[in-house]
Design a protein around this motif. Structure first.
Motif, PDB file in Angstrom:
ATOM      1  N   UNK A   1      16.383 -72.156 -18.256  1.00 21.44           N
ATOM      2  CA  UNK A   1      15.958 -73.329 -17.497  1.00 21.44           C
ATOM      3  C   UNK A   1      14.571 -73.771 -17.956  1.00 21.44           C
TER       4      UNK A   1
ATOM      5  N   UNK B   1      19.691 -71.731  -4.069  1.00 19.14           N
ATOM      6  CA  UNK B   1      20.240 -71.040  -5.233  1.00 19.14           C
ATOM      7  C   UNK B   1      21.749 -70.894  -5.125  1.00 19.14           C
TER       8      UNK B   1
ATOM      9  N   UNK C   1      13.770 -70.007  -9.544  1.00 18.85           N
ATOM     10  CA  UNK C   1      14.635 -69.136  -8.763  1.00 18.85           C
ATOM     11  C   UNK C   1      15.985 -69.786  -8.485  1.00 18.85           C
ATOM     12  N   UNK C   2      15.961 -71.081  -8.162  1.00 17.87           N
ATOM     13  CA  UNK C   2      17.223 -71.778  -7.902  1.00 17.87           C
ATOM     14  C   UNK C   2      18.073 -71.800  -9.174  1.00 17.87           C
TER      15      UNK C   2
ATOM     16  N   UNK D   1      24.059 -62.511  -7.797  1.00 20.98           N
ATOM     17  CA  UNK D   1      23.903 -63.878  -8.284  1.00 20.98           C
ATOM     18  C   UNK D   1      24.418 -64.037  -9.703  1.00 20.98           C
ATOM     19  N   UNK D   2      25.167 -63.052 -10.157  1.00 22.02           N
ATOM     20  CA  UNK D   2      25.873 -63.196 -11.422  1.00 22.02           C
ATOM     21  C   UNK D   2      25.119 -62.728 -12.650  1.00 22.02           C
ATOM     22  N   UNK D   3      24.041 -61.918 -12.451  1.00 23.02           N
ATOM     23  CA  UNK D   3      23.296 -61.436 -13.608  1.00 23.02           C
ATOM     24  C   UNK D   3      24.025 -60.273 -14.255  1.00 23.02           C
TER      25      UNK D   3
ATOM     26  N   UNK E   1      22.564 -65.648 -21.347  1.00 21.91           N
ATOM     27  CA  UNK E   1      22.085 -66.535 -20.307  1.00 21.91           C
ATOM     28  C   UNK E   1      21.568 -67.812 -20.958  1.00 21.91           C
ATOM     29  N   UNK E   2      21.596 -68.899 -20.207  1.00 24.97           N
ATOM     30  CA  UNK E   2      20.940 -70.104 -20.705  1.00 24.97           C
ATOM     31  C   UNK E   2      19.522 -70.118 -20.135  1.00 24.97           C
TER      32      UNK E   2
ATOM     33  N   UNK F   1      19.694 -78.247  -9.899  1.00 24.48           N
ATOM     34  CA  UNK F   1      18.582 -77.591  -9.198  1.00 24.48           C
ATOM     35  C   UNK F   1      17.939 -78.584  -8.233  1.00 24.48           C
TER      36      UNK F   1
ATOM     37  N   UNK G   1      18.214 -69.527 -11.421  1.00 20.91           N
ATOM     38  CA  UNK G   1      18.601 -68.186 -11.893  1.00 20.91           C
ATOM     39  C   UNK G   1      20.126 -67.996 -11.981  1.00 20.91           C
ATOM     40  N   UNK G   2      20.825 -68.369 -10.902  1.00 16.27           N
ATOM     41  CA  UNK G   2      22.285 -68.213 -10.880  1.00 16.27           C
ATOM     42  C   UNK G   2      22.963 -69.073 -11.939  1.00 16.27           C
ATOM     43  N   UNK G   3      22.383 -70.251 -12.185  1.00 23.16           N
ATOM     44  CA  UNK G   3      22.952 -71.156 -13.197  1.00 23.16           C
ATOM     45  C   UNK G   3      22.733 -70.599 -14.603  1.00 23.16           C
TER      46      UNK G   3
ATOM     47  N   UNK H   1      11.807 -73.579  -8.407  1.00 23.49           N
ATOM     48  CA  UNK H   1      12.888 -74.139  -9.242  1.00 23.49           C
ATOM     49  C   UNK H   1      13.466 -73.101 -10.199  1.00 23.49           C
TER      50      UNK H   1
END
Lengths: 279, 266
Positions: B237, A153, A102-103, B226-228, B234-235, A121, A105-107, A100
């Motif tokens: 998770x 992802x 990893x998925x 992936x947009x890093x 960054x937010x 996710x 990460x882009x967000x 989760x």
């Protein structure tokens, strides 16, 4: 249909090579919703091309336009919003400590709030059938499962274009088939445009159109059926004939009688053992 | 090899396991100071009681703690013996030979040192047995957050730490594969003299480093795709939530500290 990707006269040179261009005056377009396969030998420049389209390489000559936006250092992040990319090695693109993470990460990179991230996710993992693995660590997953997580992802950030950079080449045949079926389904559901860089004949066959690249040049553009009709030339184009077929061909060339018809790897192994113990 | 660092975490579902890692990290740190403040037998008894209660509520069997003690055994034994033999004179002298004395003060000192060692090791073992390395990393970076004001790139460091932890098992697997491949080519690992042993690790380290650099390059490309951009914008998770049980734990801990302070010799 409109062109979602438009590449004109693109050239690129790696700094450390002898000056031979990795990409030499390449022009092509991709229509929205199309599945395009890029084939070619190792080192032919096909991965370089994909990276240039995603703004991962600073090319100096030519133009790349993605979804109406011309790719420049200023617009590169905007362009990347539209493109999701999956690479060859499942391990080397797994950033998060768990599935989760990893998925997400882009967000996280897009500064999406946690309240919005959690359902996205979850939905993305549902989409690729990995929801029960959400808490798992990458070490506990197979290569195929890791690639599915990579797809999740990308589903989570909902791009228009999916680029598969030899994404199935390190998977076993079953993993490859599953992955392709999943990409097919996602493509229909999400109206994705797919560019797949591949050696795999099945993957190239799924495409609407095949581009053949050799020595950094675009040498052929055709329907998959037209390409496959060329038989022997497939190998020259950089497509993989199944390993057992290649092995049999090599044995035959050395004057060894081999069984006719298609063998699976296990059958071939069995046959090799038997012929070796008979001598 | 991987058991050495990471096999330590025991996934159980106890109150201690479910505590916020920040809470556990801070508490372990404070505990370290508290252990050195205690000086009377009663104040030590209170701390021993607290430590045992913490161990019991983690549901981890005592055997694991004894295992955690084993690598420190020689250090403890050495310190205790030095304290015992070289303490300043004081109280009754039980044994005297040239500069070596075993005195009452020496006995007491070595007993105190032994208890301190034991308590600190037990508590830090409890921290690592009940907290995932990733949670420790998340907790640490969250606690270090104020350091951003003095321009320390906490988020970047946290990202580096998380990626390092993520790749430890991957590189361990790789090392095993390379070792097997080199053994098949006739390399003997861990045989011969010290120099020969060290040399035998070259055919392991060179390919391992090569592959690690390749992985790093692939990873950075994938992250960028992936947009890093950077770790600051960054937010998050993964978030940590301070819960009631954290507050309760701290109340208990502060009561223990108060009791210890009340019973120590001033």
């Amino acid at each position: 249909m409109e062109n979602i990707i438009d590449v004109q006269h693109l050239s690129y040179r790696y700094q450390d090579t002898d000056g031979r261009p990795a990409l030499d005056d390449i022009s092509f377009t991709v229509k929205a919703g199309e599945w395009l396969a890029l084939v070619g030998h190792n080192g032919s420049g096909k991965s370089t091309l994909a990276r240039a389209v995603d703004g991962l390489l600073p090319f100096s000559e030519g133009t790349v336009t993605v979804g109406g936006i011309k790719l420049t250092p200023e617009t590169v992040w905007e362009v990347r919003e539209k493109i999701g990319m999956i690479f060859q090695n499942p391990d080397n693109q797994f950033v998060g400590a768990t599935v989760e993470d990893d998925v997400a990460f882009g967000l996280e990179n897009r500064q999406i709030s946690r309240a919005e991230m959690v359902p996205r996710v979850k939905a993305a993992l549902d989409e690729v059938g990995m929801q029960t693995f959400a808490q798992r660590e990458p070490g506990a997953l197979s290569g195929g499962q890791k690639q599915r997580v990579a797809l999740a992802g990308i589903v989570a950030i909902a791009p228009d274009i999916l680029i598969l950079d030899e994404a199935t080449s390190m998977l076993d045949p079953q993993g490859r088939r599953d992955m392709l079926a999943l990409v097919q389904r996602l493509r229909e559901e999400k109206h994705l445009t797919v560019i797949s860089i591949t050696h795999d004949i099945d993957e190239a066959a799924s495409a609407d159109r095949v581009l053949v690249i050799d020595d950094g040049k675009l040498v052929e553009e055709a329907q998959p059926a037209e390409i496959f009709a060329q038989g022997e030339r497939l190998i020259h184009l950089g497509l993989d004939v199944p390993f057992t077929a290649k092995l049999k061909q090599a044995l035959q060339d050395r004057g060894i009688t081999v069984p006719t018809g298609y063998q699976t790897t296990t059958e071939m192994e069995e046959w090799l053992w038997q012929s070796l113990s008979n001598t | 090899m991987s058991n050495f660092i990471f096999g330590r975490y025991l996934p159980l579902n106890s109150t201690v396991h479910r505590l916020d890692p920040r809470s556990k990290l801070l508490l372990s740190f404070c505990y370290l100071i508290v252990v050195f403040l205690a000086n009377s037998w009663l104040s030590y008894a209170i701390l021993i009681g607290f430590t045992l209660a913490a161990i019991l509520s983690s549901k981890i069997s005592l055997g694991f703690f004894l295992k955690g003690l084993r690598p420190m055994l020689w250090l403890i034994a050495f310190t205790v013996v030095v304290q015992l033999l070289f303490s300043p004179a004081g109280g009754h002298v039980y044994f005297h030979w040239t500069i070596l004395n075993i005195t009452q003060a020496g006995l007491v000192n070595s007993g105190v040192i032994f208890i301190r060692f034991l308590l600190i090791i037990m508590m830090s073992t409890l921290l690592t047995l009940s907290t995932q390395p990733l949670d420790i990393a998340t907790g640490l970076s969250s606690l270090m957050r104020p350091l951003r004001w003095v321009r320390i790139p906490v988020d970047t460091l946290a990202m580096m730490l998380a990626i390092a932890l993520r790749f430890v098992p991957t590189l361990m697997d790789e090392a095993t594969k390379i070792m097997n491949a080199q053994r098949a080519r006739g390399v003997d690992f861990g045989e011969g003299g010290l120099i020969k042993q060290a040399k035998s690790f070259i055919p392991l380290m060179v390919p391992l480093f090569m592959s690690a650099f390749n992985r790093a390059e692939d990873l950075s490309t994938a992250m960028e795709a992936r947009g890093y951009r950077d770790s600051e914008h960054r937010s998050q998770y993964r978030i940590l939530t301070w819960q009631r049980r954290d507050t309760m734990t701290w109340i208990v801990f502060l009561m223990v500290v108060a009791a210890m302070l009340a019973t120590r010799r001033w």
